[in-house]
Design a protein around this motif. Structure first.
Motif, short mmCIF file in Angstrom:
data_model
loop_
_atom_site.label_atom_id
_atom_site.label_comp_id
_atom_site.label_asym_id
_atom_site.label_seq_id
_atom_site.Cartn_x
_atom_site.Cartn_y
_atom_site.Cartn_z
N CYS A 1 -17.08 36.31 -5.29
CA CYS A 1 -16.10 37.32 -4.84
C CYS A 1 -14.76 37.11 -5.52
O CYS A 1 -14.07 38.08 -5.89
CB CYS A 1 -15.95 37.26 -3.32
N GLU A 2 -14.36 35.85 -5.70
CA GLU A 2 -13.10 35.56 -6.39
C GLU A 2 -13.17 36.02 -7.84
O GLU A 2 -12.19 36.54 -8.38
CB GLU A 2 -12.80 34.06 -6.29
N GLN A 3 -14.33 35.82 -8.48
CA GLN A 3 -14.49 36.29 -9.85
C GLN A 3 -14.38 37.81 -9.93
O GLN A 3 -13.75 38.36 -10.83
CB GLN A 3 -15.85 35.84 -10.40
N ALA A 4 -14.99 38.49 -8.95
CA ALA A 4 -14.94 39.95 -8.94
C ALA A 4 -13.50 40.43 -8.79
O ALA A 4 -13.04 41.32 -9.54
CB ALA A 4 -15.81 40.50 -7.82
N ILE A 5 -12.79 39.86 -7.85
CA ILE A 5 -11.40 40.27 -7.60
C ILE A 5 -10.55 40.03 -8.84
O ILE A 5 -9.69 40.85 -9.20
CB ILE A 5 -10.84 39.52 -6.37
N ALA A 6 -10.78 38.90 -9.51
CA ALA A 6 -10.01 38.59 -10.72
C ALA A 6 -10.26 39.61 -11.82
O ALA A 6 -9.40 39.85 -12.67
CB ALA A 6 -10.38 37.19 -11.22
N GLN A 7 -11.45 40.24 -11.80
CA GLN A 7 -11.78 41.27 -12.78
C GLN A 7 -11.42 42.67 -12.31
O GLN A 7 -11.73 43.66 -12.98
CB GLN A 7 -13.28 41.22 -13.10
N GLY A 8 -10.78 42.75 -11.15
CA GLY A 8 -10.42 44.06 -10.62
C GLY A 8 -11.59 44.80 -10.00
O GLY A 8 -11.56 46.04 -9.88
N ILE A 9 -12.63 44.07 -9.61
CA ILE A 9 -13.84 44.66 -9.01
C ILE A 9 -13.87 44.37 -7.52
O ILE A 9 -13.47 43.29 -7.07
CB ILE A 9 -15.10 44.11 -9.70
N ASP A 10 -14.32 45.31 -6.75
CA ASP A 10 -14.41 45.18 -5.30
C ASP A 10 -15.24 43.94 -4.92
O ASP A 10 -16.35 43.74 -5.44
CB ASP A 10 -15.08 46.44 -4.72
N TRP A 11 -14.73 43.12 -3.98
CA TRP A 11 -15.45 41.92 -3.56
C TRP A 11 -16.78 42.26 -2.87
O TRP A 11 -17.66 41.38 -2.72
CB TRP A 11 -14.60 41.08 -2.62
N GLN A 12 -16.95 43.51 -2.44
CA GLN A 12 -18.21 43.87 -1.80
C GLN A 12 -19.37 43.91 -2.81
O GLN A 12 -20.54 43.86 -2.41
CB GLN A 12 -18.09 45.23 -1.11
N ALA A 13 -19.07 43.97 -4.10
CA ALA A 13 -20.13 44.03 -5.12
C ALA A 13 -20.99 42.77 -5.11
O ALA A 13 -22.22 42.85 -5.01
CB ALA A 13 -19.52 44.27 -6.50
N PRO A 14 -20.41 41.55 -5.19
CA PRO A 14 -21.24 40.35 -5.11
C PRO A 14 -21.94 40.23 -3.76
O PRO A 14 -23.11 39.81 -3.69
CB PRO A 14 -20.26 39.21 -5.32
N LEU A 15 -21.26 40.59 -2.70
CA LEU A 15 -21.85 40.46 -1.36
C LEU A 15 -23.10 41.31 -1.22
O LEU A 15 -24.10 40.89 -0.61
CB LEU A 15 -20.82 40.88 -0.31
N ASP A 16 -23.10 42.49 -1.82
CA ASP A 16 -24.24 43.40 -1.67
C ASP A 16 -25.48 42.91 -2.41
O ASP A 16 -26.58 43.41 -2.16
CB ASP A 16 -23.86 44.81 -2.15
N THR A 17 -25.34 41.94 -3.32
CA THR A 17 -26.52 41.40 -4.00
C THR A 17 -27.26 40.38 -3.15
O THR A 17 -28.40 40.02 -3.45
CB THR A 17 -26.13 40.72 -5.33
N VAL A 18 -26.62 39.91 -2.08
CA VAL A 18 -27.18 38.82 -1.28
C VAL A 18 -28.29 39.31 -0.37
O VAL A 18 -29.26 38.58 -0.10
CB VAL A 18 -26.06 38.14 -0.45
N ARG A 19 -28.19 40.53 0.09
CA ARG A 19 -29.07 41.00 1.16
C ARG A 19 -30.55 40.82 0.85
O ARG A 19 -31.32 40.40 1.72
CB ARG A 19 -28.78 42.48 1.46
N VAL A 20 -30.97 41.13 -0.34
CA VAL A 20 -32.39 41.06 -0.68
C VAL A 20 -32.93 39.63 -0.58
O VAL A 20 -34.13 39.41 -0.41
CB VAL A 20 -32.63 41.63 -2.10
#
Length: 473
Positions: free
Chosen positions: A275-294
């Motif tokens: 999530c920290e990597q995503a935020i540093a790239q200007g990407i929503d932190w929900q993007a990494p989180l949504d990969t976890v569900r599966v």
């Protein structure tokens, strides 16, 4: 079709006709072979259950259309159906969300129509090879497993027999479920989804809500639609609100690439880094989180009981608020009410529900950081504590009888009931049943996430294949 007399024997009995039971029937009807299916459901309609019987347009799905297909082989199934439904004049209010079709959050009542249509289509297909489904309207209060099959006893005294039975009971909403230990909260509370009852309240009165999850979100929506304009105080132990669900871009499946991550601590650490990597790239932190569900079923099933307890005790509140997110229209309402000063969130635990006095409800809460409880008064009280997964605490005939007969045992951490990986329940001695199965919310303890539409759809397909193979023997 509802039968009242001379109910026939069935190959497969499905206990519960909400989303879980209906989706299982759909998958069974789609498979080749001839089989008789009986769904025992107390409601007049199949496919709706607790979650999708809502009639208010404000009670929407918590996921957008692209995430909520009931077909595990076609992620766009709901999106296409919704497009056709809107084009035919259904849900004219959809344009108020101002988003593309796939990103719409449909009302739950409309989603129920979608499920029912898929059932009707499956019935037509099943009829081509001699399969049928019958709706027996009633409540199952007892189950007996015999050498020849399963016998269900209904509340009206009738019996239904079959070769196999599936517990597709769905969720026991705490607000609507009698508890074996205490029913004081529900006795004093207003149903979170009963807009008609809320219209009878003082529109300016103070409403107290216990619990701050998605049921609370529904309760606030109900109050707004009922015309309530007074203050709302929400009490929960951690004081966490669900985050709003957004539509983030794709993110690499970091868990799929690294199976060494096994414990809750490792998962949380890795997820925080992503999530920290995503935020540093200007990407929503929900993007990494949504990969976890599966990966949740795998991670949960391979964890030890100690690790599961650590997750439930220390991570669960934050997991729930970050992962089980609020639909944008509801989240916007909550944000507005907070800004207006009408909605206040308190980190406090409920201690007691007291008798009404002068027309007011009285509760005792202990605020975080304080030693002594404080009395709080309001015009109304709502139980929004979510779902009761511990079947030992559910004061209903079916769970009581199943436990008393030793046909089931509690699942890990007393969440739902135990089963083998394919859904065959374990009895009190740990033996795998050859007749009784379960799917959906009852298997919460087995897979942790076992309630969402995608979870149910995948389980329904797998269990249907297993039952079809067994019924052909």
């Amino acid at each position: 079709m509802t039968s009242q007399h001379n109910r026939p024997d069935a190959d497969i009995l499905i206990i519960g006709g909400g989303l879980s039971g209906t989706m299982l029937a759909v998958q069974l009807l789609r498979l080749p072979g001839q089989r008789r299916i009986v769904i025992v459901e107390s409601r007049s309609e199949l496919g709706r259950g607790e979650a999708y019987s809502a009639t208010e347009l404000g009670h929407t799905l918590n996921g957008n259309a692209a995430r909520m297909s009931v077909d595990p082989d076609d992620a766009d199934d709901l999106t296409r159906w919704l497009g056709e439904f809107i084009a035919s004049g259904g849900w004219p209010e959809s344009d108020q969300q101002h988003v593309p079709l796939a990103e719409l959050f449909p009302p739950r009542g409309i989603f129920g129509l979608y499920v029912q249509q898929r059932l009707a289509e499956a019935q037509a297909k099943g009829a081509q090879h001699g399969s049928s489904v019958e709706h027996v309207r009633g409540e199952v209060v007892d189950v007996q497993s015999e050498a020849s099959g399963i016998r269900l006893a209904l509340a009206d005294g009738t019996e239904v027999n079959g070769r196999f039975a599936v517990l597709a009971t769905g969720m026991f909403a705490a607000a609507r479920t009698p508890q074996t230990d205490s029913n004081a909260l529900n006795a004093a509370a207003v149903d979170p989804w009963d807009v008609a009852a809320m219209r009878q309240l003082d529109s300016q009165g103070r409403v107290l809500i216990i619990g701050s999850g998605l049921t609370m979100v529904d309760a606030v929506v109900s109050l707004e639609q009922a015309g309530h304009r007074g203050p709302i105080d929400v009490f929960s132990r951690h004081g966490l609100l669900p985050h709003v669900r957004r539509q983030p871009p794709a993110w690499p499946d970091f868990l799929g690439a690294d199976h060494s991550l096994r414990s809750p601590r490792q998962l949380v650490r890795a997820l925080r880094e992503q999530c920290e990597q995503a935020i540093a790239q200007g990407i929503d932190w929900q993007a990494p989180l949504d990969t976890v569900r599966v990966h949740i079923p795998r991670l949960w099933s391979q964890a030890t009981d100690v690790q599961r307890r650590q997750f439930v005790r220390h991570v669960r509140p934050w997991w729930e608020s970050h992962h089980h997110r609020s639909p944008p229209p509801s989240a916007a309402l909550l944000e507005r009410l907070v800004q207006e000063g009408r909605l206040n969130i308190h980190a406090a635990s409920l201690q007691d529900v007291q008798d009404r006095e002068s027309g007011q409800v009285r509760i005792s809460v202990r605020y975080r950081g304080e030693d002594q409880p404080t009395e709080v008064r309001g015009a109304a009280l709502i139980n929004s504590t979510g779902i009761q997964y511990d079947w030992r605490r559910v004061d209903r005939a079916l769970p009581r009888q199943l436990l008393a007969r030793g046909l089931i045992q509690p699942g890990p951490l007393a969440l739902g009931i135990a089963s083998d990986p394919g859904g065959a329940v374990l009895d009190a001695e740990g033996r795998v049943s050859s007749r009784l199965f379960a799917m959906g919310p009852p298997l919460r303890g087995m897979w942790w996430e076992s309630t969402a539409v995608t979870d149910v759809a995948l389980q329904a397909k797998a269990l249907a294949a297993r039952l079809a193979e067994r019924s052909e023997r």
